[in-house]
Design a protein around this motif. Sequence first.
Motif, short mmCIF file in Angstrom:
data_model
loop_
_atom_site.label_atom_id
_atom_site.label_comp_id
_atom_site.label_asym_id
_atom_site.label_seq_id
_atom_site.Cartn_x
_atom_site.Cartn_y
_atom_site.Cartn_z
N MET A 44 0.84 -1.18 0.00
CA MET A 44 0.00 0.00 0.00
C MET A 44 0.89 1.24 0.00
N ALA A 45 0.59 2.16 -0.86
CA ALA A 45 1.38 3.39 -0.98
C ALA A 45 1.07 4.33 0.18
N VAL A 46 2.08 5.07 0.57
CA VAL A 46 1.92 6.06 1.64
C VAL A 46 1.42 7.35 1.01
N HIS A 99 0.38 11.71 4.68
CA HIS A 99 1.10 10.91 5.68
C HIS A 99 2.59 11.24 5.63
N LYS A 100 3.12 11.39 4.44
CA LYS A 100 4.54 11.75 4.29
C LYS A 100 4.82 13.11 4.93
N ARG A 101 3.94 14.09 4.66
CA ARG A 101 4.13 15.43 5.25
C ARG A 101 4.04 15.37 6.77
N LYS A 145 7.03 16.36 9.38
CA LYS A 145 6.80 17.36 10.43
C LYS A 145 7.10 16.77 11.81
N TYR A 146 6.63 15.56 12.06
CA TYR A 146 6.87 14.90 13.34
C TYR A 146 8.37 14.69 13.56
N ASN A 147 9.05 14.14 12.57
CA ASN A 147 10.48 13.86 12.71
C ASN A 147 11.29 15.14 12.89
#
Length: 101
Positions: free
Chosen positions: A1-3, A7-9, A13-15
């Motif tokens: 399943m592709a992200v 979700h990538k953004r 931001k979290y990291n």
Amino acid sequence: MAVSDAHKRASVKYNASKDNIMLRPSKEDGARIRKAAADAGKSVQRYCLDILLKSVPDETPNADTLEAFEELDNGGGEHFSGTAEELFKKILSEPDGEETA
């Protein structure tokens, strides 16, 4: 399943809001730490942070430190390139309050 892009953004931001400190224990020490964390019912990260943060004081920089930060932020200060041993020798050889360029 592709992200998804969202979700990538969110991950970026979290990291960006987290620090990354890597430890590389021996296999034996790593096993001991993992066992101790499991025995405490904690993740390895939480277990290590709980122990480490107990010995790291919460400190507020004093006026001299804040002044030094400001000096560095404004392009001042001194860049030292050398070994830690050379740095300590340099620091210990300077009279109190005297800086060398």
